[in-house]
Design an enzyme around this catalytic site. Structure first.
Site, PDB file in Angstrom:
ATOM      1  N   ARG A  14       0.907  -1.287  -0.058  1.00  0.00           N
ATOM      2  CA  ARG A  14      -0.152  -0.009  -0.070  1.00  0.00           C
ATOM      3  C   ARG A  14       1.094   1.350  -0.137  1.00  0.00           C
ATOM      4  O   ARG A  14       1.873   1.227   0.561  1.00  0.00           O
ATOM      5  CB  ARG A  14      -0.877  -0.026   0.984  1.00  0.00           C
TER       6      ARG A  14
ATOM      7  N   GLU B 234      -3.051   7.880  -4.634  1.00  0.00           N
ATOM      8  CA  GLU B 234      -2.846   6.858  -5.918  1.00  0.00           C
ATOM      9  C   GLU B 234      -2.961   7.826  -7.220  1.00  0.00           C
ATOM     10  O   GLU B 234      -2.486   7.375  -8.252  1.00  0.00           O
ATOM     11  CB  GLU B 234      -4.101   6.169  -5.811  1.00  0.00           C
TER      12      GLU B 234
ATOM     13  N   HIS C 177      -0.674   0.603  -9.667  1.00  0.00           N
ATOM     14  CA  HIS C 177      -1.255  -0.386  -8.938  1.00  0.00           C
ATOM     15  C   HIS C 177      -1.844  -1.316  -9.449  1.00  0.00           C
ATOM     16  O   HIS C 177      -3.063  -1.624  -9.488  1.00  0.00           O
ATOM     17  CB  HIS C 177      -2.419   0.532  -7.964  1.00  0.00           C
TER      18      HIS C 177
HETATM   19  O1  LIG Z   1      -5.685  -6.981  -3.877  1.00  0.00           O
HETATM   20  C1  LIG Z   1      -5.498  -5.996  -3.671  1.00  0.00           C
HETATM   21  O2  LIG Z   1      -5.037  -5.529  -2.235  1.00  0.00           O
HETATM   22  C2  LIG Z   1      -4.936  -4.887  -4.457  1.00  0.00           C
HETATM   23  O3  LIG Z   1      -4.174  -4.045  -3.972  1.00  0.00           O
HETATM   24  C3  LIG Z   1      -5.568  -4.794  -5.792  1.00  0.00           C
HETATM   25  O4  LIG Z   1      -6.774  -4.374  -5.584  1.00  0.00           O
HETATM   26  P1  LIG Z   1      -8.048  -3.608  -6.414  1.00  0.00           P
HETATM   27  O5  LIG Z   1      -7.722  -4.136  -7.732  1.00  0.00           O
HETATM   28  O6  LIG Z   1      -7.294  -2.185  -6.295  1.00  0.00           O
HETATM   29  O7  LIG Z   1      -9.008  -3.974  -5.771  1.00  0.00           O
END
Ligand SMILES: O=C(O)C(=O)COP(=O)(O)O
Length: 309
Positions: free
Chosen positions: A230, A259, A284
């Site tokens: 994170r 982000e 991300h």
């Molecule tokens: O699985 C996680 O914790 C991620 O960081 C990816 O999640 P997301 O695609 O942003 O919902």
């Protein structure tokens, strides 16, 4: 009466297929605005979310019928987990679905940083052919320190196993986890021995801002830093400072404190980050591959199947 599930983000349809086969009714609303979703949440027994949808105490109080929350992914930092549990709400996440994606992404970032792939590529496109400046490092015989040895950290360790590296790991909440891929050590040992530091912790009040100026100062050797966890775990300015001091040789950041791009532009460190040839950035996506897209949905459906409709 069928129980209703509201899906507020983009997920692979296999989840819907399997949940409906179990007798649930799914409302797939991947573009719904949070306020609209909050307004109708009281009609649903279940909700499927990803990382952008906040489920705090207020939202949980609104969701009077809610029995379960499915997080399509790993991190649960957007959910008030304690309060949800207090209310008897079942929490499901699917780190098994994207642990391989994250492990491979971290490997890719690391090899790229150690061999200047992104910088060298940009230079050649710019008409520059710089061999000496792009001499790389090998992983072989290096020590890789992993913070957080859950699904993601252990996946990364396993994928490192062919590289001839010494993998050490620290996890504040786990002991006795040494396996064939990593040796359990203290945080002090991570700081003392690591040539590479890879972060795989959840965002909690304890990990928020963990990697700051002081933390990086204590490393004995210059390190390559990877953050696929994170953004808030790492202070971006501290990394840029450590790069200037030669304490960080390169940083692979899949996540940043802020982000989104417009918000990034407002940060004091934004220009410095943009100019740095020693930082490799991805938006991300470490856990978000074509493969994990489906696998996450399968894992969620499988776990949903274990609670009675
Ligand atoms: O699985 C996680 O914790 C991620 O960081 C990816 O999640 P997301 O695609 O942003 O919902």
């Amino acid at each position: 009466m069928n129980k209703n599930i509201l899906i507020v983000d983009d997920i692979h349809p296999i989840f819907i297929e399997q949940a409906e086969a179990m007798g649930y009714h799914c409302d797939y609303r991947p573009t719904i605005k949070p306020e609209e979703a909050y307004a109708i949440l009281a009609d649903y027994e279940g909700i499927v979310i990803r990382s952008k949808f906040l489920v705090d105490r207020k939202v949980l109080d609104l969701s009077t019928k809610l029995e379960f929350i499915c997080r399509a992914g790993a991190g649960m930092d957007n959910i008030d987990e304690d309060y949800a549990r207090e209310k008897g709400i079942i929490l499901i996440n699917a780190p098994e679905g994207n642990m391989d994606a994250v492990g491979e992404h971290a490997i890719g970032m690391l090899l790229s940083l150690m061999n200047n792939f992104n910088r060298a590529d940009a230079e050649i496109r710019n008409g520059q052919w710089k061999r000496e400046a792009n001499r790389g490092y090998e992983l072989k015989d290096k020590t890789v320190g992993i913070i957080g040895y859950g699904f993601m950290g252990s996946s990364f360790a396993k994928k490192l196993s062919g590289f001839g590296v010494n993998v050490i790991a620290y996890d504040k909440y786990k002991t006795g986890f040494s396996d064939q891929y990593a040796r359990e050590v203290s945080m002090e040992e991570i700081v003392k021995h690591s040539d590479v530091l890879s972060l795989h912790v959840p965002l909690t009040p304890e990990t928020d801002g963990l990697v700051d100026d002081e933390y990086l100062f204590h490393f004995k050797k210059p390190i390559f830093l990877l953050n696929t966890s994170r953004g808030k775990v790492v202070k971006t300015q501290a990394v840029l400072n450590a790069i200037k001091q030669g304490k960080v040789l390169g940083a692979g950041l899949d996540v940043l404190e802020t982000e989104k791009f417009p918000a990034l532009g407002e940060q004091a460190w934004y220009e410095e980050l943009r100019q740095s040839g020693k930082v490799l950035l991805t938006p991300h996506v470490a856990g978000w591959t074509f493969d994990s897209y489906r696998r996450i949905s399968e894992v969620m459906a499988e776990k949903l199947g274990k609670i009675k409709p």
